[in-house]
Design a protein around this motif. Structure first.
Motif, PDB file in Angstrom:
ATOM      1  N   ALA A 149      34.946  35.038  36.444  1.00  0.00           N
ATOM      2  CA  ALA A 149      35.767  35.261  35.259  1.00  0.00           C
ATOM      3  C   ALA A 149      36.136  36.738  35.126  1.00  0.00           C
ATOM      4  CB  ALA A 149      35.012  34.798  34.015  1.00  0.00           C
ATOM      5  N   MET A 150      35.227  37.599  35.555  1.00  0.00           N
ATOM      6  CA  MET A 150      35.518  39.034  35.498  1.00  0.00           C
ATOM      7  C   MET A 150      36.663  39.389  36.441  1.00  0.00           C
ATOM      8  SD  MET A 150      31.601  40.434  35.222  1.00  0.00           S
ATOM      9  CE  MET A 150      31.875  42.089  35.805  1.00  0.00           C
ATOM     10  N   VAL A 151      36.734  38.715  37.584  1.00  0.00           N
ATOM     11  CA  VAL A 151      37.838  38.963  38.522  1.00  0.00           C
ATOM     12  C   VAL A 151      39.167  38.627  37.845  1.00  0.00           C
ATOM     13  CG1 VAL A 151      38.879  38.277  40.714  1.00  0.00           C
ATOM     14  CG2 VAL A 151      36.398  38.537  40.550  1.00  0.00           C
ATOM     15  N   LEU A 152      39.207  37.453  37.211  1.00  0.00           N
ATOM     16  CA  LEU A 152      40.436  37.044  36.529  1.00  0.00           C
ATOM     17  C   LEU A 152      40.774  37.995  35.382  1.00  0.00           C
ATOM     18  CD1 LEU A 152      42.709  34.992  35.975  1.00  0.00           C
ATOM     19  CD2 LEU A 152      41.106  33.760  34.497  1.00  0.00           C
ATOM     20  N   PHE A 153      39.771  38.323  34.604  1.00  0.00           N
ATOM     21  CA  PHE A 153      39.963  39.201  33.445  1.00  0.00           C
ATOM     22  C   PHE A 153      40.544  40.549  33.876  1.00  0.00           C
ATOM     23  CE2 PHE A 153      38.132  42.111  30.153  1.00  0.00           C
ATOM     24  CZ  PHE A 153      38.740  41.546  29.045  1.00  0.00           C
ATOM     25  N   ALA A 154      39.952  41.129  34.937  1.00  0.00           N
ATOM     26  CA  ALA A 154      40.422  42.430  35.421  1.00  0.00           C
ATOM     27  C   ALA A 154      41.862  42.325  35.928  1.00  0.00           C
ATOM     28  CB  ALA A 154      39.501  42.936  36.528  1.00  0.00           C
ATOM     29  N   ALA A 155      42.151  41.254  36.661  1.00  0.00           N
ATOM     30  CA  ALA A 155      43.493  41.107  37.219  1.00  0.00           C
ATOM     31  C   ALA A 155      44.521  40.912  36.107  1.00  0.00           C
ATOM     32  CB  ALA A 155      43.526  39.927  38.187  1.00  0.00           C
ATOM     33  N   LEU A 156      44.156  40.120  35.099  1.00  0.00           N
ATOM     34  CA  LEU A 156      45.064  39.914  33.963  1.00  0.00           C
ATOM     35  C   LEU A 156      45.331  41.232  33.242  1.00  0.00           C
ATOM     36  CD1 LEU A 156      43.924  36.624  32.179  1.00  0.00           C
ATOM     37  CD2 LEU A 156      46.201  37.130  33.084  1.00  0.00           C
ATOM     38  N   ALA A 157      44.271  41.973  33.000  1.00  0.00           N
ATOM     39  CA  ALA A 157      44.438  43.252  32.303  1.00  0.00           C
ATOM     40  C   ALA A 157      45.374  44.155  33.106  1.00  0.00           C
ATOM     41  CB  ALA A 157      43.081  43.938  32.114  1.00  0.00           C
ATOM     42  N   LEU A 158      45.190  44.156  34.406  1.00  0.00           N
ATOM     43  CA  LEU A 158      46.015  45.016  35.247  1.00  0.00           C
ATOM     44  C   LEU A 158      47.480  44.592  35.202  1.00  0.00           C
ATOM     45  CD1 LEU A 158      46.163  47.299  37.367  1.00  0.00           C
ATOM     46  CD2 LEU A 158      45.840  45.547  39.124  1.00  0.00           C
TER      47      LEU A 158
ATOM     48  N   LEU B   7      37.706  44.168  39.764  1.00  0.00           N
ATOM     49  CA  LEU B   7      39.088  44.642  39.623  1.00  0.00           C
ATOM     50  C   LEU B   7      39.762  44.736  40.995  1.00  0.00           C
ATOM     51  CD1 LEU B   7      41.471  45.887  38.062  1.00  0.00           C
ATOM     52  CD2 LEU B   7      40.297  48.094  38.178  1.00  0.00           C
ATOM     53  N   VAL B   8      39.042  45.263  41.957  1.00  0.00           N
ATOM     54  CA  VAL B   8      39.615  45.382  43.309  1.00  0.00           C
ATOM     55  C   VAL B   8      39.900  43.994  43.876  1.00  0.00           C
ATOM     56  CG1 VAL B   8      39.173  46.148  45.674  1.00  0.00           C
ATOM     57  CG2 VAL B   8      38.520  47.606  43.747  1.00  0.00           C
ATOM     58  N   ALA B   9      38.922  43.088  43.743  1.00  0.00           N
ATOM     59  CA  ALA B   9      39.122  41.729  44.253  1.00  0.00           C
ATOM     60  C   ALA B   9      40.296  41.066  43.536  1.00  0.00           C
ATOM     61  CB  ALA B   9      37.850  40.901  44.067  1.00  0.00           C
ATOM     62  N   GLY B  10      40.356  41.246  42.222  1.00  0.00           N
ATOM     63  CA  GLY B  10      41.434  40.637  41.442  1.00  0.00           C
ATOM     64  C   GLY B  10      42.795  41.185  41.824  1.00  0.00           C
ATOM     65  N   THR B  11      42.842  42.470  42.128  1.00  0.00           N
ATOM     66  CA  THR B  11      44.106  43.089  42.518  1.00  0.00           C
ATOM     67  C   THR B  11      44.611  42.486  43.832  1.00  0.00           C
ATOM     68  OG1 THR B  11      43.330  45.140  41.527  1.00  0.00           O
ATOM     69  CG2 THR B  11      45.227  45.290  42.993  1.00  0.00           C
ATOM     70  N   ILE B  12      43.710  42.391  44.791  1.00  0.00           N
ATOM     71  CA  ILE B  12      44.113  41.865  46.091  1.00  0.00           C
ATOM     72  C   ILE B  12      44.530  40.399  45.973  1.00  0.00           C
ATOM     73  CG2 ILE B  12      43.329  41.361  48.423  1.00  0.00           C
ATOM     74  CD1 ILE B  12      41.409  43.755  48.136  1.00  0.00           C
TER      75      ILE B  12
END
Ligand SMILES: Nc1ncnc2c1ncn2[C@@H]1O[C@H](COP(=O)(O)OP(=O)(O)OP(=O)(O)O)[C@@H](O)[C@H]1O
Ligand SMILES: [Mg+2]
Lengths: 312, 277
Positions: free
Chosen positions: A45-54, A218-223
């Motif tokens: 969920a943190m991956v999704l959250f970080a990617a959404l925020a970005l 955040l890095v994983a979510g970005t990629i």
């Protein structure tokens, strides 16, 4: 050069590059598990959250007329800060009150955190699928054309992803091995009471590992977001980190990385060489879990599960 | 029976524990009013059998009790004249009060040198000073220097005990709470460890509160001793008078002939009034 080798390598490389993302998510799990003994179900969920925020902060900034490059930089700073803030909030509101509770209770708490940040994230950032474009080229390119007929097809984005993940892991390794805080983190992972006895405050360490896990997310979510768009399914794909953990061991950083690569490559190879010819495909989705299950029966501590040092 | 001599207490003591009561898990009463003092520059021993409450006493002082779900419910602890029952362990380490836990508790996957460096976590006086202190620790424990690159988990029990003491020294302490340094070590090594405690006390001015079951060794190196039984202090006095005491001889030094089971059965031991409170 045998003829099958080219396509085989192509599948293998594609799988390894996908596996790196599993490694990153698994890494987040391992960091938190080692330092606080908490199995953090919320990592996906943190991956999704970080990617959404970005992706959303970049959109908003651009709509305000900020130029694209600057918007991306500010977007990263904002979402990075948000992940650090999340770490503080989790420590203050969940870990601190539950200190000394059983592992299962903390695990349940992280399930609560999962649903909270899934829902809260979509509440404030929206729940559509968003295109994330931070300027990484996405061309397909051919490698080793001289060696194999037609070369090996890879996506540039995947190469970037591999390089970024590699650098991140290297950076983390240096941080853990060479810095005072990194040493303290390893000390806490080994023996938290002894760490307390020499004056290492556990609360600080928890904030730091959750923040580091947030940055890794955040890095994983970005990629992932660049590859597939930012959408709810990211949180689900992140669950692929579970078989990675079973394979690599819950306490091993190298295990998370190599486990991710094995799962990534394994599921692609299985799909191409077993799934498509014999099952009409589609085994990719469950192959990893099956592999992990078999592995669990043979070697429950994982490939690199920390050697337990026993001596009196 | 030796007369109860003046507790060494001219100026305010470095550490004063006043009638503390400790309860684990909200129900298990383990310390029932323990009082003791450690003067600046002193080596004081807390003696007693298994389960007497020695470790609990030390952890109540260092505040590590909280992690064990233990709580000080009565009494007070003063360090350098200030109440410390509400301080955090890291706060106390920063103020020069550190515990070396029973069973050594080295960080098994860290090297000996990394273990020592974790002891300097709370310090803010710069890497140069820390490096200088590392050399000092190696001077006290040459064996650690030889083993500096070894993973602590694979070193011997004696080396681990030295590592644990060295690690505490790296915090630049004024007082060390040392819990059963002799546990599981050969007599010669125990002697070596106590010899170093003695030197640290004399040369570096570190004060010690040592919990020990090895009464003989502890009373040879301490200047003052307290005997704990069932969460109460049942006797105290200067170390040499305790060593000559017939009851101590019988129960803790194994020199007397059997019969009585504990100090409880000894009519003539004295308790001071405040312990009864
Ligand atoms: N975490 C805990 N929870 C409940 N009871 C405890 C806890 N720790 C210790 N006790 C109890 O408190 C009593 C005193 O224990 P403590 O460890 O202080 O004794 P000790 O004098 O250090 O003994 P030893 O010589 O065996 O180390 C024992 O009866 C023990 O069972
Ligand atoms: Mg003990």
């Amino acid at each position: 050069m045998p003829e099958f080798l080219g396509p085989f390598l192509e599948v293998l490389i594609g799988g390894l590059l996908a596996g790196i993302l599993y490694s990153l998510v698994a890494l987040g799990f391992v960091l938190i598990f080692k330092a606080s003994g908490v199995f953090n179900f919320a990592q996906g969920a943190m991956v999704l959250f970080a990617a959404l925020a970005l992706v959303r902060s970049i959109e908003v900034l651009q709509s305000w007329g900020v130029n694209a490059g600057l918007a991306i930089v500010i977007g990263f700073l904002f979402s990075g800060a948000l992940m650090v803030a999340l770490a503080f909030a989790v420590e203050r509101m969940v870990l601190r009150p539950l200190v000394n509770q059983e592992g299962i209770i903390l695990f349940m708490a992280t399930i609560g955190i999962t649903f909270f940040i899934d829902g809260f994230g979509q509440q404030i950032f929206g729940s559509d699928a968003y295109q994330l474009d931070i300027g990484i080229p996405k061309e397909s390119i051919f490698l080793l054309e001289g060696v194999f007929e037609g070369g090996i097809l890879v996506n540039e984005l995947d190469l970037w992803a591999g390089a970024t993940a590699g650098l991140l892991v290297l950076g983390l390794a240096l941080f853990f091995q060479k810095t005072r805080i990194g040493r303290a983190l390893r000390a806490v992972a080994d023996d938290h009471q002894a760490a307390q006895s020499v004056g290492i405050p556990l609360n600080h360490i928890w904030v730091i590992v959750w923040a580091v896990a947030g940055i890794v997310a955040l890095v994983a979510g970005t990629i992932w977001g660049s590859k597939l768009g930012v959408q709810f399914s990211i949180a689900q794909i992140a669950l692929k980190a579970l078989p990675v953990l079973i394979l690599g061991g819950f306490t091993s950083v190298p295990g998370a990385i190599i486990g991710g690569l094995i799962i990534g490559a394994g599921e692609k190879l299985a799909e191409v060489y077993i799934g498509l010819p014999y099952f009409d495909g589609g085994i990719e989705n469950w192959f990893a879990y099956m592999l992990a299950l078999v592995f669990l029966l043979i070697r429950p501590q994982g490939l690199f599960g920390e050697r337990i040092i026993e001596r009196i | 029976m030796v007369a109860m001599q003046a507790v060494p207490q001219a100026a305010a003591p470095l550490l004063a524990v006043n009638g503390i009561e400790v309860i684990y898990n909200h129900v298990i009463l383990v310390l029932k009013g323990v009082s003791l003092t450690v003067p600046e520059g002193g080596v004081v021993a807390v003696l007693g059998a298994n389960g007497a409450g020695k470790t609990t006493t030390l952890k109540a002082i260092s505040r590590l009790l909280k992690a064990e779900r233990g709580e000080v419910t009565k009494g007070s602890v003063e360090y350098r004249g200030e109440r410390i029952e509400a301080a955090s362990p890291s706060d106390l380490v920063r103020r020069g009060l550190i515990q070396v836990m029973e069973g050594r508790h080295c960080f098994g996957h860290l090297t000996i040198e990394e273990n020592l460096l974790t002891g300097a976590y709370t310090r803010r006086d710069g890497q140069g000073q820390v490096a200088a202190d590392l050399d000092k620790v190696y001077a006290y424990f040459p064996r650690l220097k030889e083993r500096r690159r070894a993973q602590a988990g694979y070193t011997s029990g004696g080396e681990q005990q030295m590592c644990a003491i060295g690690r505490a020294l790296m915090s630049n302490p004024r007082m060390i709470l040392l819990d059963e340094p002799s546990m599981g070590l050969a007599p010669q090594l125990v002697e070596e460890i106590f010899e170093i405690v003695h030197r640290l006390n004399r040369e570096a001015g570190v004060s010690f509160l040592v919990a020990e079951q090895n009464t003989n060794m502890a009373l040879r190196y301490a200047s003052f001793g307290y005997i704990l039984e069932n969460g109460r202090i049942v006797m105290d006095g200067p170390a040499d008078s305790l060593r000559e005491n017939s009851d101590v001889k019988e129960f803790y030094l194994g020199l007397g002939e059997g019969g009585r089971q504990s100090f409880r059965d000894v009519k003539h031991y004295r308790r001071r009034k405040r312990w009864l409170a």
